[in-house]
Structure formats: structure tokens, C-alpha cells
Scaffold this active site. Structure first.
Site, PDB file in Angstrom:
ATOM      1  N   ARG A  70      -0.020   1.200  -9.684  1.00 33.73           N
ATOM      2  CA  ARG A  70      -1.007   2.067 -10.427  1.00 33.73           C
ATOM      3  C   ARG A  70      -0.351   3.665 -10.421  1.00 33.73           C
ATOM      4  NH1 ARG A  70      -4.644   3.731  -7.683  1.00 33.73           N
ATOM      5  NH2 ARG A  70      -4.427   2.628  -5.995  1.00 33.73           N
ATOM      6  N   TYR A 198       0.671  -3.147 -15.959  1.00 27.08           N
ATOM      7  CA  TYR A 198       0.463  -3.660 -14.675  1.00 27.08           C
ATOM      8  C   TYR A 198      -0.886  -3.483 -14.236  1.00 27.08           C
ATOM      9  CZ  TYR A 198       1.343  -4.535  -9.981  1.00 27.08           C
ATOM     10  OH  TYR A 198       1.327  -5.206  -8.521  1.00 27.08           O
ATOM     11  N   GLY A 200      -4.015  -2.490 -12.278  1.00 32.34           N
ATOM     12  CA  GLY A 200      -5.190  -1.497 -12.257  1.00 32.34           C
ATOM     13  C   GLY A 200      -5.049  -0.415 -13.513  1.00 32.34           C
ATOM     14  N   LYS A 207     -10.286  -1.416 -12.310  1.00 34.94           N
ATOM     15  CA  LYS A 207     -10.540  -0.188 -11.641  1.00 34.94           C
ATOM     16  C   LYS A 207     -11.092   0.942 -12.941  1.00 34.94           C
ATOM     17  CE  LYS A 207      -9.253  -1.574  -7.818  1.00 34.94           C
ATOM     18  NZ  LYS A 207      -8.477  -1.398  -6.663  1.00 34.94           N
ATOM     19  N   SER A 249      -6.673   1.021  -0.973  1.00 34.60           N
ATOM     20  CA  SER A 249      -5.792   0.076  -1.490  1.00 34.60           C
ATOM     21  C   SER A 249      -4.684  -0.372  -0.462  1.00 34.60           C
ATOM     22  CB  SER A 249      -5.009   0.778  -2.940  1.00 34.60           C
ATOM     23  OG  SER A 249      -5.962   1.163  -3.582  1.00 34.60           O
ATOM     24  N   ALA A 250      -4.673  -1.764  -0.660  1.00 33.42           N
ATOM     25  CA  ALA A 250      -3.696  -2.486   0.465  1.00 33.42           C
ATOM     26  C   ALA A 250      -3.669  -2.054   1.852  1.00 33.42           C
ATOM     27  CB  ALA A 250      -2.161  -2.144   0.063  1.00 33.42           C
ATOM     28  N   CYS A 251      -5.265  -2.041   2.291  1.00 31.72           N
ATOM     29  CA  CYS A 251      -5.627  -1.657   3.650  1.00 31.72           C
ATOM     30  C   CYS A 251      -6.556  -2.866   4.359  1.00 31.72           C
ATOM     31  CB  CYS A 251      -6.165  -0.255   3.779  1.00 31.72           C
ATOM     32  SG  CYS A 251      -4.844   1.054   3.481  1.00 31.72           S
ATOM     33  N   GLY A 252      -6.523  -3.916   3.647  1.00 38.48           N
ATOM     34  CA  GLY A 252      -7.120  -5.094   4.365  1.00 38.48           C
ATOM     35  C   GLY A 252      -8.507  -5.762   3.611  1.00 38.48           C
ATOM     36  N   LYS A 253      -8.822  -5.272   2.363  1.00 34.83           N
ATOM     37  CA  LYS A 253     -10.228  -5.646   1.927  1.00 34.83           C
ATOM     38  C   LYS A 253     -10.034  -7.374   1.515  1.00 34.83           C
ATOM     39  CE  LYS A 253     -10.246  -2.759  -1.559  1.00 34.83           C
ATOM     40  NZ  LYS A 253      -9.058  -2.096  -1.117  1.00 34.83           N
ATOM     41  N   ASN A 255      -8.170  -9.377   3.052  1.00 29.41           N
ATOM     42  CA  ASN A 255      -7.993 -10.111   4.012  1.00 29.41           C
ATOM     43  C   ASN A 255      -8.913  -9.888   4.847  1.00 29.41           C
ATOM     44  OD1 ASN A 255      -5.005 -11.020   4.948  1.00 29.41           O
ATOM     45  ND2 ASN A 255      -4.899  -9.278   3.631  1.00 29.41           N
ATOM     46  N   ASP A 276     -12.609  -6.503  -3.751  1.00 27.57           N
ATOM     47  CA  ASP A 276     -12.375  -5.319  -4.423  1.00 27.57           C
ATOM     48  C   ASP A 276     -13.400  -4.318  -4.742  1.00 27.57           C
ATOM     49  OD1 ASP A 276      -9.777  -3.740  -4.490  1.00 27.57           O
ATOM     50  OD2 ASP A 276     -10.181  -3.823  -6.582  1.00 27.57           O
ATOM     51  N   ARG A 365       1.734  -9.036  -6.659  1.00 28.91           N
ATOM     52  CA  ARG A 365       0.408  -9.569  -6.502  1.00 28.91           C
ATOM     53  C   ARG A 365       0.291 -11.057  -6.861  1.00 28.91           C
ATOM     54  NH1 ARG A 365      -3.856  -5.514  -4.995  1.00 28.91           N
ATOM     55  NH2 ARG A 365      -2.565  -3.768  -4.436  1.00 28.91           N
ATOM     56  N   GLY A 490      -7.823 -12.265  11.508  1.00 31.12           N
ATOM     57  CA  GLY A 490      -8.941 -13.120  11.915  1.00 31.12           C
ATOM     58  C   GLY A 490      -9.783 -12.385  13.330  1.00 31.12           C
TER      59      GLY A 490
HETATM   60  P1  GTP Z   1      -6.252  -3.936  -2.682  1.00 32.63           P
HETATM   61  O1  GTP Z   1      -6.196  -4.943  -3.562  1.00 32.63           O
HETATM   62  O2  GTP Z   1      -4.847  -2.702  -3.055  1.00 32.63           O
HETATM   63  O3  GTP Z   1      -7.436  -2.817  -2.970  1.00 32.63           O
HETATM   64  O4  GTP Z   1      -5.877  -4.016  -1.425  1.00 32.63           O
HETATM   65  P2  GTP Z   1      -6.871  -4.690  -0.050  1.00 32.63           P
HETATM   66  O5  GTP Z   1      -7.563  -3.688   0.598  1.00 32.63           O
HETATM   67  O6  GTP Z   1      -7.534  -5.818  -0.631  1.00 32.63           O
HETATM   68  O7  GTP Z   1      -5.720  -5.154   1.006  1.00 32.63           O
HETATM   69  P3  GTP Z   1      -5.238  -6.384   1.629  1.00 32.63           P
HETATM   70  O8  GTP Z   1      -6.370  -7.160   2.159  1.00 32.63           O
HETATM   71  O9  GTP Z   1      -4.622  -7.217   0.426  1.00 32.63           O
HETATM   72  O10 GTP Z   1      -4.045  -5.935   2.665  1.00 32.63           O
HETATM   73  C1  GTP Z   1      -3.038  -5.265   2.341  1.00 32.63           C
HETATM   74  C2  GTP Z   1      -1.901  -5.256   3.565  1.00 32.63           C
HETATM   75  O11 GTP Z   1      -2.530  -5.018   4.704  1.00 32.63           O
HETATM   76  C3  GTP Z   1      -1.494  -6.519   3.707  1.00 32.63           C
HETATM   77  O12 GTP Z   1      -0.016  -6.754   3.759  1.00 32.63           O
HETATM   78  C4  GTP Z   1      -2.068  -7.199   4.957  1.00 32.63           C
HETATM   79  O13 GTP Z   1      -1.101  -8.164   5.473  1.00 32.63           O
HETATM   80  C5  GTP Z   1      -2.259  -5.851   5.632  1.00 32.63           C
HETATM   81  N1  GTP Z   1      -3.470  -5.981   6.716  1.00 32.63           N
HETATM   82  C6  GTP Z   1      -4.731  -6.727   6.295  1.00 32.63           C
HETATM   83  N2  GTP Z   1      -5.543  -6.666   7.247  1.00 32.63           N
HETATM   84  C7  GTP Z   1      -4.998  -6.504   8.284  1.00 32.63           C
HETATM   85  C8  GTP Z   1      -5.056  -6.412   9.787  1.00 32.63           C
HETATM   86  O14 GTP Z   1      -6.227  -6.540  10.273  1.00 32.63           O
HETATM   87  N3  GTP Z   1      -4.244  -5.767  10.374  1.00 32.63           N
HETATM   88  C9  GTP Z   1      -3.074  -5.415  10.180  1.00 32.63           C
HETATM   89  N4  GTP Z   1      -1.891  -5.118  10.823  1.00 32.63           N
HETATM   90  N5  GTP Z   1      -2.709  -5.667   8.913  1.00 32.63           N
HETATM   91  C10 GTP Z   1      -3.609  -6.060   7.748  1.00 32.63           C
HETATM   92  C1  SPV Z   2      -5.815  -1.475  -5.870  1.00 36.03           C
HETATM   93  O1  SPV Z   2      -4.788  -0.646  -6.055  1.00 36.03           O
HETATM   94  O2  SPV Z   2      -6.959  -0.796  -5.247  1.00 36.03           O
HETATM   95  C2  SPV Z   2      -5.950  -2.686  -6.428  1.00 36.03           C
HETATM   96  C3  SPV Z   2      -4.835  -3.291  -7.304  1.00 36.03           C
HETATM   97  O3  SPV Z   2      -6.858  -3.433  -6.135  1.00 36.03           O
HETATM   98  S1  SPV Z   2      -4.819  -2.661  -8.808  1.00 36.03           S
HETATM   99  O4  SPV Z   2      -5.752  -3.686  -9.570  1.00 36.03           O
HETATM  100  O5  SPV Z   2      -3.532  -2.606  -9.435  1.00 36.03           O
HETATM  101  O6  SPV Z   2      -5.492  -1.223  -8.850  1.00 36.03           O
HETATM  102 MN    MN Z   3      -8.250  -2.091  -4.767  1.00 40.49          MN
END
Ligand code: GTP
Ligand code: SPV
Ligand code: MN
Length: 580
Positions: A70, A198, A200, A207, A249-253, A255, A276, A365, A490
Site C-alpha cells: 500500500r 497491488y 489494498g 481497504k 497491518s502484518a501484526c498477527g490478525k 494468524n 482483516d 501475499r 497458537g
Molecule cells: P494484514 O493482512 O497486513 O492486515 O496483517 P495481519 O494482521 O493479518 O498479520 P499476519 O497474521 O499475517 O502476521 C504478520 C506477521 O506477524 C507474520 O510474519 C507472522 O509470522 C507474524 N506473527 C503473527 N502472529 C505472531 C505472534 O503471535 N508472535 C510473533 N512473534 N509473530 C507473529
Molecule cells: C494491510 O496492509 O492491512 C492488508 C493488506 O491487509 S492490503 O490489502 O494490501 O491492504
Molecule cells: Mn489489513
């Protein structure tokens, strides 16, 4: 195909006249159509076939190397007044913005096909669902929208019934970073996106519609459109609690939404509703209910393996589009921490050379339909959504924020959400790893002034006496060597279990200036390789550090001036006092 809704057919005709495509194609949303799109993209090299024996119906898309995330600096909210967009958004006057975009779009689809994509965000029969139509010249966008939304004939029927829809116009243009803008016109329910293919930036249902435009609508209509996962946790007695969690973003949702219980919590089951976005409404009983507007996942690939996220790992073995991953000699997709195979060719298509950095792009992704998620909840299709027991905010903070704490009440919880800060990630272009304020994980996605958004959040306590409890988590605390203190993934269920017990009033807590913390013995650490000092460290509030943090939070709130709700400042004062 066309439509009997003249507002739609007229608009498509107007855009076609301006952009001059060779063909116009109305998407129907059938599997056969998807396969045709894939075939075309294989021919045009927009997709590369992966090893079909190992990864049936999986394909790789390599985006332009300048177009991998983004672009927040090029994303604008063009409300009538700059103040309504707020300091949290880039703003341009609607007339000037539209003029600039019109110039970009003029004739831009010559030699291309214009795809009309009617889509529905949310179950087709849900009163909470909302529809849109995306016009795009990208087959990749059409294919991704097929996997991620309810698109095609059924959505069009609903649009014709509703008589209204969000308009989204998209073109990849020249993929020139100098001619790339993502523009939102909340007063006209219009999105214009140019120059990026790309995620978002280009999949406008996600988004742009489901967060930026929807948050604006939600404010006027009394609901919430949030950057939250929705998950159901079923205990061994068969009782299920639903949680909605906002992490940046990329902080664990993704997962957390798909987590597999650790051995010590065998008997628990996890159900994914969404990974998301959550749209949440109060029902007649004052219960907050959530639907997931999406029907698929666009998830971060690196880090996904059989230990961290077995559900996701299995989900992406078939019927998946990979964007910007590496490939092995056998033509299997490869990414960092996959733990299987070796990269031969990197995400840009060059022979892999470890000296040039990661083999898969850190923001590579997968796109996959939610139906392939082994833990997908049946209630994901429920028109009325699911009742939310708790709301959880979180960020990526190597220090300061404890593993878990609970807000004292709703207003305090709104301050906790407004105070979220997190280290930046590869999900957006720019520096990675710097802490920035990301209120409610909505910094890049709130379609109006944050001050008004916080007031909107606060207003919910006037409308319901049974709102969810609010919590804050941090899975990312590190030691001085940069190792994560908490195992995460987990094992996070151990923390979520405490949250549920709090909601059920079955467990006590320790009061601290920033909120309620668990007693050490109430987070079950059986079977974890975690010494007592570490868990203590994870659950400690350092008053000195927090006084500094509260100062930073206040400075941040003050950027929004007079518009910040007094109640939020009063909540802030209370904590400052408790800390002194
Ligand atoms: P967007 O799709 O960007 O909104 O991201 P998201 O919040 O869904 O993030 P996602 O679950 O894809 O996690 C992104 C990164 O965080 C990955 O590299 C994971 O491996 C890492 N991650 C997720 N959960 C954990 C956790 O509990 N601990 C740690 N250390 N890393 C984590
Ligand atoms: C984010 O960046 O929070 C995402 C990926 O979920 S994107 O759809 O590119 O915004
Ligand atoms: Mn997101």
C-alpha cells in the site's frame, strides 16, 4: 450482460467513453469465468503456473517491483473540508483531485479490457452487507475480487434491488510511482485508484470501500467499520465466545484468526469468521454483532509454516494466487520460514542470491477463498453476524506494553484503542520497524478525522449498557538480544482464555494505573519453556516508561486540537494521575 439499473449502466458507459477500452466485460462470478481469467493471465504472463502436482491450481503473480505494498503517502481522503479528513489523512480538494484523476484516466484503457465487477461486502442476504461496483482494466484484480468477495450476478441482483452502490474506478495505468494515487470521495461514495495493481491499492472492495468509505458511512449511520479479525473460541464444554481484534497491518490478525490450540488446551476449537475487517452493529438488545464483509483472505506469506500457522499452511496448498513469493527448483512457491525446500528464483524472477536480500518479498501475499480455511465458521455466512464478547487492540511493541491488560470500562477502552502504537511493517511502503501511532489499527484506513472517530466510538456507551469489554495485547515484547519473550501464535490462546474468563467474571485481576492485569498464576503456562522472570516481565507495568508514554499519547491527541472529545482527555488525565 448489462443491467436494468440505469445509474449503473450510465456510469459504466461514461467511464468507458473516457477510458476507451477495447472491450467491456461484466463479471458473473462463476468458477468457469475465473478459470478463463487465469488462462488469459497465463498467456499474457501476468500469472505463472506453479508445480501443479504439488500445488494444484496455484499460480504466481510478480507485481511490478515498485508496486509491492500500500502507498499511504499517495492515499487521500477528499472530503469537502480538510478538517473533516483530519490530520490522520492526506487531503486534496475534491474538485482538484477529480480533475487530476480524470486526466490520468483519459484513454488509459486503450488496448485493454474494462472489467465491470459488481460485488457484495458481507453475506448476500445480510441487512448489514453493502455493495459496490469496481471498474478495472486488470484481470488480476478481477480474479482476486472473485476469490475475496461475493462478486458477479448475485451481487448485481442485490445492487439492482438496493438501487445504490459504491463506485470504484481502477486502472493500473503505467504502474508509474509518479502517477499513482488512491483517492476517496466519501461524500460521493466514490473511489478512484490509478497506477497500482497491488492489494489494498487495487482491490477496491477491501481497504478503500470496506474501511475508508464504510467507516465514514458507519459514523453517520451509527455502526463501526474496523480493521479487525473476528474469531470464535469454543471451550471444551461447547460454549463459544466471539472476539474482534484490531492489530495493525502484518501484526498477527490472520494468524490469530486461524490459530491451533496448543496441546495443553486440547479440547478448544477455533473458528475463523474474518481475518482483516469487521463491520459491527448494535442489535435491538444492545449487543454488538459483527460480520466479515470479505469472503477470502489476502494474507502475509512469509512466516507461514506448519508450526506457526498449520491451518493457513494447508489452506494455501491449492487454489491460491501467490503474489511476489520465490520459487524452488521444482517450481514450488517458497518464502522465508517456510521450512521446506530452497529458493531457486527470487520474487523478482532473478536467480536467487542471498546477498540481494529476502527471496520472497516481505509483503508477499496469498489470495485464497475463505472456503478453503479448515477452521472457517459456518456462522461466517450468518446474515445477523456473531455477538462479540470482547474487543482486543494490539500492536507490535518490543518494550513497554505488557502481554495483556484490560481497560477499566468502555471510555477507558476507547483511549486504549486510540493510544495503539506499533512498529511499521512491510505492508506499506516506507521505513520498517519504527514505532508510530496507529489508533485502533486504523491510521491508514479511517475515512475521516480521528477526533470525530473517537467521539463516535465513545458514543456507543450512550446506546448500550452491555458493550464488550476492551483489552490490549502485545505478542511482540523482546529481550535485549531481540528474541521474542512470548512464544506467540497458537500459544496466544492462553491469553485469550484469560480474556474470556474475565468476560465471564470467573477470574480476578490486579489493578494497575493502566488497567487490569492478570495474576501470574492465571495465565496457564503449563508446557511452555518460559521461566517465572520472563512471565513476570511480560506482565509488568513500568511507571517511569508509562509516564513518558502517556506524554507522547497526549502530544498525539493534541495534534487533533479542539475536536478531540473532552472525555478522552479526561480518561488520559486519570491514568496520568494514577501513575504519579
Ligand atoms: P494484514 O493482512 O497486513 O492486515 O496483517 P495481519 O494482521 O493479518 O498479520 P499476519 O497474521 O499475517 O502476521 C504478520 C506477521 O506477524 C507474520 O510474519 C507472522 O509470522 C507474524 N506473527 C503473527 N502472529 C505472531 C505472534 O503471535 N508472535 C510473533 N512473534 N509473530 C507473529
Ligand atoms: C494491510 O496492509 O492491512 C492488508 C493488506 O491487509 S492490503 O490489502 O494490501 O491492504
Ligand atoms: Mn489489513
Amino acid at each position: 450482460m448489462t443491467t436494468r439499473l440505469s445509474a449503473l449502466s450510465d456510469w459504466v458507459a461514461e467511464i468507458a467513453k473516457h477510458t476507451q477500452p477495447d472491450n467491456i466485460y461484466w463479471c458473473q462470478g462463476t468458477d468457469r469465468e475465473y478459470r478463463d481469467l487465469v488462462r488469459q493471465m497465463l498467456e499474457s504472463d501476468d500469472l505463472i503456473e506453479l508445480n501443479q502436482e504439488h500445488y494444484p491450481r496455484c499460480y504466481l503473480h510478480r507485481s511490478n517491483p515498485t508496486d509491492v505494498a500500500r502507498v499511504e503517502h499517495l492515499t487521500y481522503v477528499c472530503s469537502k473540508s480538510k478538517q473533516d479528513a483530519g490530520p490522520n489523512n492526506n487531503w486534496m480538494a475534491p474538485k482538484a483531485a477529480k480533475q487530476m484523476m480524470q486526466n490520468f484516466f483519459k484513454g488509459c484503457m486503450r488496448g485493454r479490457t474494462l472489467y465491470v465487477i459488481p460485488y457484495c461486502m458481507g453475506p448476500l442476504d445480510s441487512p448489514y452487507a453493502r455493495c459496490g461496483v469496481e471498474i478495472t482494466d486488470s484481470a488480476y484484480v478481477a480474479a482476486n475480487m472473485y476469490l475475496m468477495t461475493r462478486m458477479g450476478t448475485d451481487a448485481l441482483k442485490r445492487i439492482e434491488k438496493d438501487g445504490s452502490f459504491i463506485k470504484g474506478v481502477h486502472s493500473i495505468g503505467e504502474l508509474d510511482p509518479e502517477r499513482r494515487y488512491i483517492m476517496h470521495f466519501p461524500d460521493e461514495l466514490l473511489i478512484m485508484s490509478y497506477g497500482s495493481g497491488y492489494g489494498g491499492n487495487a482491490l477496491l472492495g477491501k481497504k478503500c470501500h470496506a474501511l475508508r468509505i464504510a467507516s465514514h458511512q458507519a459514523r453517520t449511520e451509527g455502526w463501526l467499520a474496523e480493521h479487525m479479525l473476528i474469531v470464535g473460541l469454543e471451550n471444551p464444554d461447547g460454549e463459544t465466545h466471539y472476539l474482534a481484534c484490531a492489530f495493525p497491518s502484518a501484526c498477527g490478525k490472520t494468524n490469530l484468526a486461524m490459530l491451533i490450540p496448543p496441546e495443553s488446551l486440547a479440547g478448544w476449537k477455533i473458528w475463523t469468521l474474518g481475518d482483516d475487517i469487521a463491520w459491527m452493529h448494535l442489535d435491538e438488545q444492545g449487543q454488538l454483532r459483527a460480520i466479515n464483509p470479505e469472503a477470502g483472505l489476502f494474507g502475509v506469506v512469509p512466516g507461514t509454516n506448519l508450526n506457526t500457522n498449520p491451518n493457513a499452511y494447508k489452506m494455501i496448498q491449492a487454489e491460491t494466487i501467490f503474489t511476489n513469493v520465490a520459487v524452488t527448483k521444482e517450481n514450488d512457491p517458497w518464502w522465508e520460514d517456510k521450512n521446506v525446500g530452497e529458493p531457486a528464483v527470487d520474487w523478482q524472477g532473478n536467480l536467487y542470491d542471498p546477498k540481494t536480500g529476502a527471496a520472497a518479498h516481505p509483503n508477499s501475499r496469498f489470495t485464497v477463498s475463505a472456503k478453503h480455511n479448515p477452521s472457517y465458521s459456518k456462522l461466517a455466512e450468518a446474515p445477523e453476524g456473531v455477538p462479540i464478547s470482547a474487543l482486543i487492540f494490539g500492536g507490535r511493541r518490543r518494550e513497554l506494553a505488557p502481554l495483556i491488560y484490560q481497560a477499566k470500562d468502555w471510555a477507558h477502552g476507547v483511549l486504549v484503542g486510540a493510544s495503539v502504537a506499533s512498529e511499521t511493517t512491510a505492508a506499506a511502503t516506507g521505513e520498517v520497524g519504527v514505532v508510530r501511532r496507529d489508533p485502533m489499527a486504523m491510521k491508514p484506513f479511517c475515512g475521516y478525522n480521528f477526533a470525530d472517530y473517537w467521539a463516535h466510538w465513545l458514543s456507543f456507551s450512550d446506546r448500550s449498557g452491555s458493550l464488550p469489554s476492551i483489552f490490549h495485547v502485545n505478542w511482540f515484547r523482546q529481550d535485549t538480544q531481540g528474541n521474542f519473550l512470548w512464544p506467540g501464535f497458537g500459544e496466544n490462546l492462553r491469553v485469550l482464555r484469560w480474556i474470556i474468563e474475565r468476560c465471564e467474571k470467573r477470574v480476578g485481576a490486579v489493578e494497575s494505573p493502566i488497567g487490569y492485569l492478570p495474576k501470574l498464576e492465571d495465565i496457564d503456562c503449563t508446557g511452555l519453556d518460559l521461566n517465572k522472570d520472563t512471565i513476570e516481565q511480560l506482565l509488568t507495568v513500568n511507571p517511569e516508561q508509562w509516564r513518558v508514554e502517556m506524554r507522547h499519547i497526549r502530544e498525539y491527541l493534541d495534534e487533533f486540537g479542539e475536536r478531540v472529545p473532552k472525555q478522552l482527555l479526561a480518561e488520559h488525565d486519570k491514568i496520568v494521575q494514577a501513575l504519579s
